[in-house]
Design a protein around this motif. Structure first.
Motif, PDB file in Angstrom:
ATOM      1  N   THR A  95       0.845  -1.188   0.000  1.00  0.00           N
ATOM      2  CA  THR A  95       0.000   0.000   0.000  1.00  0.00           C
ATOM      3  C   THR A  95       0.881   1.239   0.000  1.00  0.00           C
ATOM      4  N   LEU A  96       0.531   2.203  -0.829  1.00  0.00           N
ATOM      5  CA  LEU A  96       1.317   3.433  -0.907  1.00  0.00           C
ATOM      6  C   LEU A  96       1.042   4.318   0.302  1.00  0.00           C
TER       7      LEU A  96
ATOM      8  N   LEU B  96      11.175   5.534   2.894  1.00  0.00           N
ATOM      9  CA  LEU B  96      11.430   5.037   4.249  1.00  0.00           C
ATOM     10  C   LEU B  96      10.963   3.598   4.418  1.00  0.00           C
ATOM     11  N   THR B  97       9.995   3.183   3.618  1.00  0.00           N
ATOM     12  CA  THR B  97       9.522   1.805   3.640  1.00  0.00           C
ATOM     13  C   THR B  97       9.440   1.294   2.205  1.00  0.00           C
TER      14      THR B  97
END
Length: 269
Positions: A136-137, A145-146
């Protein structure tokens, strides 16, 4: 259970010759019941070719409005004309791999609705392209960061739930697409697919990646400039993050970061 009718939706804007390859692949696939071509604006020579194609093959329907209404809005137009129980949305520069429809439909069975199923998108060398399967954006993913895209992960051995698939190639039942009110037409180009997937999940549904289905994707065949495309992408990202911001603090962060998102993408162009 009888095999459901499958309507392929193809939106085209100055796509170039790859469009022909896309349409002939759909035409020759026995699992595709009809092809809805939505013209968002093409040169006169290409329009003449599309007219002949639609006249020569009863499986094809051409819808033309003479202007670019945006990708999501054009898909919605095509869906309203479609008669199939299952919708296959595919880019005009993508070529469906024969035998992909059944795996897409198989992956829908037993999943929570609304359900969206995407497949492997690969380049001319067979390498999986970026974006066919994603988390998921979130703001963290947008800032690096992820992790967001998953193409560097090993291909799963069975269909798996993901946060998003690519709008370049996916299937959804007509009923589920309608339950989501289709694409959000506030997006002109880019991110409307991520938005649709997020809304499906937030509605209690599922987004599935089916590794057995696939399409060759040539990418960047439109004559639109990179700067124009990045400008649309920036506007879409800002809309997405404003739309899904949770609470006043996240809305504040989005407001602060929005100009940076636009600047970064425009500089890339």
């Amino acid at each position: 259970m009888s095999f459901p009718g499958v309507s392929a939706i193809v939106v085209t804007y100055h796509t170039g010759s790859r469009l022909h390859e896309c349409l002939y692949a759909l035409l020759s696939d026995p699992d595709v019941s009809e092809i809805i071509i939505v013209d968002n604006g093409n040169p006169a020579q290409e329009m003449a070719w599309l007219d002949r194609f639609a006249q020569n093959y009863s499986k094809a329907v051409l819808l033309s409005y003479g202007e670019n209404v945006g990708f999501g809005a054009a898909v919605n137009v095509g869906v309203r004309r479609a008669s199939g129980d299952v919708l296959l949305v595919i880019n005009p520069d993508a070529v469906l791999r024969r035998g992909s429809i059944q795996p897409l439909i198989d992956a829908m069975r037993g999943q929570s609705s609304p359900c969206i199923v995407g497949g492997k998108i690969f380049d001319v060398h067979g390498r999986e392209e970026r974006g066919g399967r994603r988390n998921t954006l979130t703001l963290g993913a947008a800032l690096g960061l992820t992790k967001w895209t998953l193409e560097d992960e090993p291909l799963p051995e069975a269909p798996i739930p993901v946060g998003a698939i690519s709008g370049a190639f996916f299937a959804v039942s007509r009923q589920d697409f309608d339950s989501l009110n289709g694409f959000d037409e506030g997006y002109f180009l880019h991110v409307e697919d991520v938005d649709l997937c997020r809304r499906a999940i937030e509605a209690g549904g599922s987004v599935i990646f089916q590794q057995l289905a696939g399409a060759l994707h040539y990418t960047s065949t439109s004559d639109a400039s990179a700067a124009t495309i990045n400008a649309h992408k920036a506007d879409s990202l800002k809309r997405y993050f404003r739309k899904f911001a949770k609470g006043p603090f996240e809305r504040l962060i989005v407001a602060c970061l929005s100009p940076l998102i636009g600047l970064a993408l425009r500089l890339r162009g």
